[in-house]
Motif scaffolding. Structure first.
Motif, PDB file in Angstrom:
ATOM      1  N   LEU A  60      44.810  36.645  46.392  1.00 29.24           N
ATOM      2  CA  LEU A  60      44.917  35.881  45.152  1.00 29.24           C
ATOM      3  C   LEU A  60      43.545  35.447  44.643  1.00 29.24           C
ATOM      4  CD1 LEU A  60      48.036  33.659  45.955  1.00 29.24           C
ATOM      5  CD2 LEU A  60      47.929  35.662  44.447  1.00 29.24           C
ATOM      6  N   LEU A  61      42.661  35.067  45.560  1.00 31.58           N
ATOM      7  CA  LEU A  61      41.302  34.683  45.159  1.00 31.58           C
ATOM      8  C   LEU A  61      40.553  35.875  44.566  1.00 31.58           C
ATOM      9  CD1 LEU A  61      40.261  32.366  48.131  1.00 31.58           C
ATOM     10  CD2 LEU A  61      40.739  31.677  45.771  1.00 31.58           C
ATOM     11  N   LEU A  62      40.780  37.051  45.128  1.00 32.07           N
ATOM     12  CA  LEU A  62      40.170  38.255  44.570  1.00 32.07           C
ATOM     13  C   LEU A  62      40.675  38.525  43.158  1.00 32.07           C
ATOM     14  CD1 LEU A  62      40.215  40.721  47.613  1.00 32.07           C
ATOM     15  CD2 LEU A  62      38.188  39.842  46.441  1.00 32.07           C
ATOM     16  N   MET A  63      41.962  38.275  42.945  1.00 32.25           N
ATOM     17  CA  MET A  63      42.539  38.483  41.623  1.00 32.25           C
ATOM     18  C   MET A  63      42.002  37.467  40.611  1.00 32.25           C
ATOM     19  SD  MET A  63      44.427  41.159  41.867  1.00 32.25           S
ATOM     20  CE  MET A  63      43.127  41.713  43.002  1.00 32.25           C
ATOM     21  N   VAL A  64      41.795  36.239  41.065  1.00 29.89           N
ATOM     22  CA  VAL A  64      41.335  35.172  40.165  1.00 29.89           C
ATOM     23  C   VAL A  64      39.858  35.308  39.843  1.00 29.89           C
ATOM     24  CG1 VAL A  64      40.961  32.678  39.967  1.00 29.89           C
ATOM     25  CG2 VAL A  64      43.124  33.544  40.881  1.00 29.89           C
ATOM     26  N   PHE A  65      39.052  35.653  40.864  1.00 30.01           N
ATOM     27  CA  PHE A  65      37.594  35.671  40.685  1.00 30.01           C
ATOM     28  C   PHE A  65      37.005  37.077  40.603  1.00 30.01           C
ATOM     29  CE2 PHE A  65      38.411  31.516  42.604  1.00 30.01           C
ATOM     30  CZ  PHE A  65      37.630  30.689  41.811  1.00 30.01           C
ATOM     31  N   GLY A  66      37.854  38.094  40.658  1.00 32.02           N
ATOM     32  CA  GLY A  66      37.349  39.457  40.610  1.00 32.02           C
ATOM     33  C   GLY A  66      36.807  39.851  39.243  1.00 32.02           C
ATOM     34  N   LYS A  67      36.174  41.007  39.191  1.00 34.12           N
ATOM     35  CA  LYS A  67      35.563  41.489  37.940  1.00 34.12           C
ATOM     36  C   LYS A  67      36.573  41.663  36.817  1.00 34.12           C
ATOM     37  CE  LYS A  67      31.300  43.991  38.946  1.00 34.12           C
ATOM     38  NZ  LYS A  67      30.635  45.317  38.900  1.00 34.12           N
ATOM     39  N   THR A  68      37.797  42.015  37.165  1.00 33.06           N
ATOM     40  CA  THR A  68      38.793  42.304  36.137  1.00 33.06           C
ATOM     41  C   THR A  68      39.422  41.039  35.555  1.00 33.06           C
ATOM     42  OG1 THR A  68      40.486  42.558  37.856  1.00 33.06           O
ATOM     43  CG2 THR A  68      39.333  44.546  37.131  1.00 33.06           C
ATOM     44  N   SER A  69      39.194  39.888  36.176  1.00 27.82           N
ATOM     45  CA  SER A  69      39.772  38.641  35.667  1.00 27.82           C
ATOM     46  C   SER A  69      38.830  38.000  34.651  1.00 27.82           C
ATOM     47  CB  SER A  69      40.027  37.663  36.815  1.00 27.82           C
ATOM     48  OG  SER A  69      38.803  37.125  37.307  1.00 27.82           O
ATOM     49  N   TRP A  70      39.378  37.196  33.754  1.00 34.04           N
ATOM     50  CA  TRP A  70      38.545  36.550  32.736  1.00 34.04           C
ATOM     51  C   TRP A  70      37.598  35.544  33.379  1.00 34.04           C
ATOM     52  CZ3 TRP A  70      38.406  31.330  32.072  1.00 34.04           C
ATOM     53  CH2 TRP A  70      39.458  30.583  32.617  1.00 34.04           C
ATOM     54  N   LEU A  71      38.073  34.841  34.451  1.00 36.93           N
ATOM     55  CA  LEU A  71      37.223  33.856  35.114  1.00 36.93           C
ATOM     56  C   LEU A  71      36.077  34.536  35.852  1.00 36.93           C
ATOM     57  CD1 LEU A  71      36.620  30.952  35.884  1.00 36.93           C
ATOM     58  CD2 LEU A  71      38.230  31.181  37.789  1.00 36.93           C
ATOM     59  N   GLY A  72      36.401  35.610  36.586  1.00 37.92           N
ATOM     60  CA  GLY A  72      35.361  36.345  37.291  1.00 37.92           C
ATOM     61  C   GLY A  72      34.350  36.954  36.340  1.00 37.92           C
ATOM     62  N   GLY A  73      34.848  37.502  35.212  1.00 39.21           N
ATOM     63  CA  GLY A  73      33.950  38.066  34.214  1.00 39.21           C
ATOM     64  C   GLY A  73      33.051  37.027  33.582  1.00 39.21           C
ATOM     65  N   MET A  74      33.600  35.828  33.332  1.00 33.94           N
ATOM     66  CA  MET A  74      32.803  34.754  32.741  1.00 33.94           C
ATOM     67  C   MET A  74      31.707  34.290  33.695  1.00 33.94           C
ATOM     68  SD  MET A  74      33.997  30.947  31.501  1.00 33.94           S
ATOM     69  CE  MET A  74      35.345  31.629  30.528  1.00 33.94           C
ATOM     70  N   ILE A  75      32.060  34.148  34.974  1.00 34.85           N
ATOM     71  CA  ILE A  75      31.081  33.714  35.970  1.00 34.85           C
ATOM     72  C   ILE A  75      29.959  34.738  36.105  1.00 34.85           C
ATOM     73  CG2 ILE A  75      30.730  33.285  38.444  1.00 34.85           C
ATOM     74  CD1 ILE A  75      33.538  32.042  38.473  1.00 34.85           C
TER      75      ILE A  75
END
Length: 223
Positions: free
Chosen positions: A68-83
């Motif tokens: 789930l953390l990979l899904m939230v912070f991964g490259k494909t997520s908006w949060l991961g992309g923003m970070i």
């Protein structure tokens, strides 16, 4: 080639584990105390669902949390992309990822201890302080926390101990990069897989000793 039993090889995962556990512990203590205080005597529709979500990491497999953390912070997520856009670096497979994973799995322990500690007679003391003119933060700092200190301390120690022993979520989300994200649990796994039983045993004994000391502190605090 570096000796597998050299002090540097042995102590690096130990110090990194302590650093990650301490960092996650600070975050968990603050968040767990605040959320626990808020939820202690609140009554609202859907509270059971909210509390279930907060406590879910206790029963979820660590690999599920890591996924789930990979899904939230991964490259494909908006949060991961923003970070990644803001810091020019992604979160996964970093020291920060290890702290996040440890925080998520340890939070329920601190939250539950804080919620229980803030329930009961403390509410009457808080109301008395409010009548005397104390503000919300003054009441929390000078009344609520001192009265709940034993529960808060036990929760904090258990949360740090849980952070120290985290493996599954950390392994999936932060990886096993020596000197960067390799903690004692992941180091034990790699040493065992490589057949280096002496090094594995040393790390096992170290984490048993650290966990024993922390649990002993909890017992002494509850006595």
């Amino acid at each position: 080639m570096m000796d597998s039993l050299s002090p540097e090889v042995f102590w690096t995962p130990v110090w990194l584990s302590v650093k990650i556990a301490a960092s996650a512990g600070i975050i968990v203590i603050i968040l767990g105390t605040l959320v626990g205080r808020f939820m202690a005597n609140k009554r609202f529709k859907g509270k059971a669902v909210v509390e279930t979500i907060l406590m879910l990491p206790i029963v979820l497999p660590p690999t599920v949390i890591g996924f789930l953390l990979l899904m939230v912070f991964g490259k494909t997520s908006w949060l991961g992309g923003m970070i990644e856009w803001l810091f020019q670096q992604q979160v996964i497979f970093t020291w920060v990822a290890a702290v996040i994973a440890a925080t998520v799995v340890a939070f329920p322990l601190m939250y539950h201890a804080a919620k229980v500690g803030f329930q009961g007679d403390i509410q009457a003391a808080e109301e008395a302080a409010s009548i005397d003119g104390a503000g919300r933060w003054q009441t929390l700092w000078f009344v609520s926390i001192p009265l709940a200190k034993h529960a808060l301390l036990s929760g904090a120690i258990l949360a740090v101990a849980r952070s120290l022993g985290e493996f599954g979520a950390t392994f999936m989300f932060a990886g096993n990069i020596p000197g960067k994200t390799q903690t004692i649990p992941t180091a034990i796994y790699i040493a065992l897989y490589a057949g280096d039983m002496k090094l594995a045993w040393l790390w096992v004994l170290m984490i048993i000793a650290l966990s024993f000391v922390m649990l002993l502190l909890v017992r002494r605090n509850d006595a």
